[in-house]
Design an enzyme around this catalytic site. Structure first.
Site, PDB file in Angstrom:
ATOM      1  N   CYS A 172       0.815  -1.225   0.000  1.00 11.56           N
ATOM      2  CA  CYS A 172       0.000   0.000   0.000  1.00 11.56           C
ATOM      3  C   CYS A 172       0.843   1.268   0.000  1.00 11.56           C
ATOM      4  O   CYS A 172       0.329   2.355  -0.246  1.00 11.56           O
ATOM      5  CB  CYS A 172      -0.947   0.005   1.194  1.00 11.56           C
ATOM      6  SG  CYS A 172      -1.920  -1.500   1.270  1.00 11.56           S
ATOM      7  N   HIS A 226      -3.641   6.939   1.272  1.00 12.83           N
ATOM      8  CA  HIS A 226      -4.071   5.571   1.002  1.00 12.83           C
ATOM      9  C   HIS A 226      -5.388   5.318   1.726  1.00 12.83           C
ATOM     10  O   HIS A 226      -5.559   5.718   2.885  1.00 12.83           O
ATOM     11  CB  HIS A 226      -2.985   4.605   1.497  1.00 12.83           C
ATOM     12  CG  HIS A 226      -3.438   3.184   1.525  1.00 12.83           C
ATOM     13  ND1 HIS A 226      -4.065   2.582   0.457  1.00 12.83           N
ATOM     14  CD2 HIS A 226      -3.355   2.240   2.494  1.00 12.83           C
ATOM     15  CE1 HIS A 226      -4.348   1.328   0.773  1.00 12.83           C
ATOM     16  NE2 HIS A 226      -3.945   1.107   1.998  1.00 12.83           N
ATOM     17  N   ASN A 247     -10.276  -0.625  -0.351  1.00  9.93           N
ATOM     18  CA  ASN A 247      -8.816  -0.513  -0.259  1.00  9.93           C
ATOM     19  C   ASN A 247      -8.204  -1.158  -1.500  1.00  9.93           C
ATOM     20  O   ASN A 247      -8.280  -2.372  -1.672  1.00  9.93           O
ATOM     21  CB  ASN A 247      -8.369  -1.231   1.027  1.00  9.93           C
ATOM     22  CG  ASN A 247      -6.864  -1.235   1.218  1.00  9.93           C
ATOM     23  OD1 ASN A 247      -6.103  -0.993   0.293  1.00  9.93           O
ATOM     24  ND2 ASN A 247      -6.443  -1.545   2.431  1.00  9.93           N
TER      25      ASN A 247
HETATM   26  O1  UT7 Z   1      -4.037  -1.374   3.431  1.00  5.89           O
HETATM   27  C1  UT7 Z   1      -3.200  -2.246   4.098  1.00  5.89           C
HETATM   28  C2  UT7 Z   1      -3.161  -1.953   5.523  1.00  5.89           C
HETATM   29  N1  UT7 Z   1      -4.331  -2.483   6.168  1.00  5.89           N
HETATM   30  C3  UT7 Z   1      -4.969  -1.756   7.052  1.00  5.89           C
HETATM   31  O2  UT7 Z   1      -4.626  -0.621   7.279  1.00  5.89           O
HETATM   32  C4  UT7 Z   1      -6.088  -2.419   7.792  1.00  5.89           C
HETATM   33  C5  UT7 Z   1      -6.063  -1.981   9.232  1.00  5.89           C
HETATM   34  N2  UT7 Z   1      -7.052  -2.669  10.042  1.00  5.89           N
HETATM   35  C6  UT7 Z   1      -8.374  -2.424   9.975  1.00  5.89           C
HETATM   36  O3  UT7 Z   1      -8.811  -1.651   9.143  1.00  5.89           O
HETATM   37  C7  UT7 Z   1      -9.276  -3.084  10.978  1.00  5.89           C
HETATM   38  O4  UT7 Z   1      -8.481  -3.762  11.936  1.00  5.89           O
HETATM   39  C8  UT7 Z   1     -10.294  -4.087  10.350  1.00  5.89           C
HETATM   40  C9  UT7 Z   1     -11.344  -3.329   9.544  1.00  5.89           C
HETATM   41  C10 UT7 Z   1      -9.596  -5.093   9.476  1.00  5.89           C
HETATM   42  C11 UT7 Z   1     -11.033  -4.836  11.447  1.00  5.89           C
HETATM   43  O5  UT7 Z   1     -11.708  -3.913  12.286  1.00  5.89           O
HETATM   44  P1  UT7 Z   1     -11.512  -3.974  13.857  1.00  5.89           P
HETATM   45  O6  UT7 Z   1     -12.351  -2.919  14.428  1.00  5.89           O
HETATM   46  O7  UT7 Z   1     -10.037  -3.904  14.142  1.00  5.89           O
HETATM   47  O8  UT7 Z   1     -12.115  -5.371  14.213  1.00  5.89           O
HETATM   48  P2  UT7 Z   1     -11.438  -6.579  15.009  1.00  5.89           P
HETATM   49  O9  UT7 Z   1     -10.528  -7.349  14.126  1.00  5.89           O
HETATM   50  O10 UT7 Z   1     -10.913  -6.099  16.329  1.00  5.89           O
HETATM   51  O11 UT7 Z   1     -12.692  -7.459  15.320  1.00  5.89           O
HETATM   52  C12 UT7 Z   1     -13.734  -7.007  16.220  1.00  5.89           C
HETATM   53  C13 UT7 Z   1     -14.864  -8.000  16.176  1.00  5.89           C
HETATM   54  C14 UT7 Z   1     -14.412  -9.450  16.327  1.00  5.89           C
HETATM   55  O12 UT7 Z   1     -15.441 -10.158  17.011  1.00  5.89           O
HETATM   56  P3  UT7 Z   1     -15.301 -10.487  18.585  1.00  5.89           P
HETATM   57  O13 UT7 Z   1     -14.053 -11.295  18.711  1.00  5.89           O
HETATM   58  O14 UT7 Z   1     -15.227  -9.162  19.266  1.00  5.89           O
HETATM   59  O15 UT7 Z   1     -16.544 -11.237  18.874  1.00  5.89           O
HETATM   60  C15 UT7 Z   1     -14.343  -9.930  14.913  1.00  5.89           C
HETATM   61  O16 UT7 Z   1     -14.513 -11.328  14.823  1.00  5.89           O
HETATM   62  O17 UT7 Z   1     -15.493  -7.905  14.889  1.00  5.89           O
HETATM   63  C16 UT7 Z   1     -15.513  -9.207  14.287  1.00  5.89           C
HETATM   64  N3  UT7 Z   1     -15.377  -9.033  12.854  1.00  5.89           N
HETATM   65  C17 UT7 Z   1     -16.432  -8.861  12.046  1.00  5.89           C
HETATM   66  N4  UT7 Z   1     -17.759  -8.833  12.301  1.00  5.89           N
HETATM   67  C18 UT7 Z   1     -18.563  -8.639  11.241  1.00  5.89           C
HETATM   68  C19 UT7 Z   1     -14.229  -8.975  12.120  1.00  5.89           C
HETATM   69  N5  UT7 Z   1     -14.536  -8.785  10.823  1.00  5.89           N
HETATM   70  C20 UT7 Z   1     -15.887  -8.718  10.764  1.00  5.89           C
HETATM   71  C21 UT7 Z   1     -16.799  -8.549   9.707  1.00  5.89           C
HETATM   72  N6  UT7 Z   1     -18.121  -8.502   9.991  1.00  5.89           N
HETATM   73  N7  UT7 Z   1     -16.385  -8.393   8.431  1.00  5.89           N
END
Ligand code: UT7
Length: 329
Positions: free
Chosen positions: A112, A256, A286
């Site tokens: 990225c 980005h 993205n």
């Molecule tokens: O471009 C390359 C660089 N990449 C980035 O910059 C990405 C950076 N990271 C992010 O944008 C975020 O971390 C994500 C969007 C990928 C994830 O969001 P988050 O707020 O960090 O969610 P999380 O991974 O902490 O997950 C929170 C909860 C979890 O459930 P529990 O364990 O709290 O029950 C996940 O299982 O959300 C759940 N979850 C989802 N729920 C519904 C994770 N993905 C999803 C989903 N739909 N798609």
């Protein structure tokens, strides 16, 4: 001698995949994706469109905008982590599709951050007099390397390409178009946080690795999120210092597009007003190395970003690698 951007272009495939479409594939919802990322939909390339087709489409539009014929191009750099083949470089296929014979053409891999890395390389070729017309492309076909069963990653990514043509500065007055400063960094200790573990020479494809989806994107999203906010802020500050530009003089943040929450936090730490933050993540998701040049070109073509505007660009991704570029358009 400085370099400047002479023209911009982008290419997005027509097919739209909405959050509701994804909710048919994995346990997610439109509401969760919009709230946690800002994404509503993304573009997906059909099987008859390859990465090099999108890259060449974006490059052709940038060349037209710059008024530069393909036979004057003396360097092509494609930033991509989803090239058509492991070998040769996607840039050579772009060269063929543009009809720019015999100029050097190579890919760079900085995920990225790839576009700002490629722009900094183009700048180095121009300021040292080794090139006069450089095509810089960020192009990604992520939909073919995303694990469509992993809700933590598949909701983020989309396909597309963006390009700029870079040349020597034509006018050396204070307000002239110029690349004012760049800043590049990598922290290889975080390589395992975002990668495609299989399919390279370390882990060649086997039936077992395919079953384990090792040839697909793996990401520890929270780890990346935390370093993204911190490192994007610091790299932007470095480019501002290099360009001797105060944050109040920046017209647009063209970052980005990884996550709207990352963008908001970076803008707030930098002290950039929300109305100066360009976004299209809601429509394209993205697109990794393509996201900055797509966003730039959309806003140039709409007339929102104009010649003479100061634009701060930044990106961070797998590596982790990150960087920024400050331009006066
Ligand atoms: O471009 C390359 C660089 N990449 C980035 O910059 C990405 C950076 N990271 C992010 O944008 C975020 O971390 C994500 C969007 C990928 C994830 O969001 P988050 O707020 O960090 O969610 P999380 O991974 O902490 O997950 C929170 C909860 C979890 O459930 P529990 O364990 O709290 O029950 C996940 O299982 O959300 C759940 N979850 C989802 N729920 C519904 C994770 N993905 C999803 C989903 N739909 N798609």
């Amino acid at each position: 001698m400085r370099s400047q951007i002479l023209g911009t272009g982008h290419f997005l495939p027509d097919t739209v995949r909405t959050n509701n479409d994804l909710a048919q594939l994995v346990d997610t919802s439109d509401e969760w994706i919009r709230e946690r990322t800002g994404i509503r939909e993304r573009r997906i390339a059909p099987l008859d469109i390859q990465n090099s087709d999108m890259a060449a489409g974006a490059a052709k539009r940038a060349l037209e905008a710059a008024g530069v014929p393909a036979n004057e191009v003396d360097l092509i750099i494609v930033a991509t982590v989803t090239g058509d083949h492991p070998m040769p470089a996607t840039a050579v296929l772009v060269q063929q599709k543009l009809g720019a014979p015999n100029c050097p053409a190579f890919d760079i891999s900085a995920a990225c951050a790839g576009f700002v890395y490629a722009l900094a390389i183009a700048d180095a070729f121009i300021v040292t007099g080794r090139a006069r017309r450089v095509v810089v492309v960020g192009s990604e076909l992520l939909s073919r390397v995303v694990n469509w069963q992993d809700r933590g990653t598949c909701i983020l990514f989309g396909d597309g390409a963006g390009a700029v043509v870079v040349g020597p500065q034509e006018d050396e007055s204070d307000r002239a178009s110029a690349l004012l400063g760049t800043s590049l960094h990598t922290d290889g200790s975080l390589a395992g946080s975002l990668m495609i573990p299989g399919g390279g020479t370390a882990k060649p494809v086997t039936a077992e690795s395919l079953d384990a989806a090792e040839n697909k994107v793996f990401m520890r999203g929270q780890d990346i999120f935390k370093v993204a906010v911190k490192n994007l802020t610091s790299t932007c500050r470095e480019a501002l210092v290099k360009g001797s530009i105060d944050i109040d003089q920046v017209d647009w943040l063209c970052s980005h597009q990884a996550n709207l929450r990352i963008l908001d936090q970076v803008a707030s730490r930098l002290g950039i007003a929300p109305e100066k933050v360009l976004t299209n993540i809601d429509r394209v998701g993205n697109t990794s190395s393509a996201s900055i040049p797509i966003l730039l070109d959309e806003n140039v073509r709409s007339g929102k970003v104009r010649k003479g505007d100061t634009v701060l660009m930044c990106g961070l991704g797998a590596g982790i690698s990150w960087g920024s570029a400050l331009i006066r358009l």
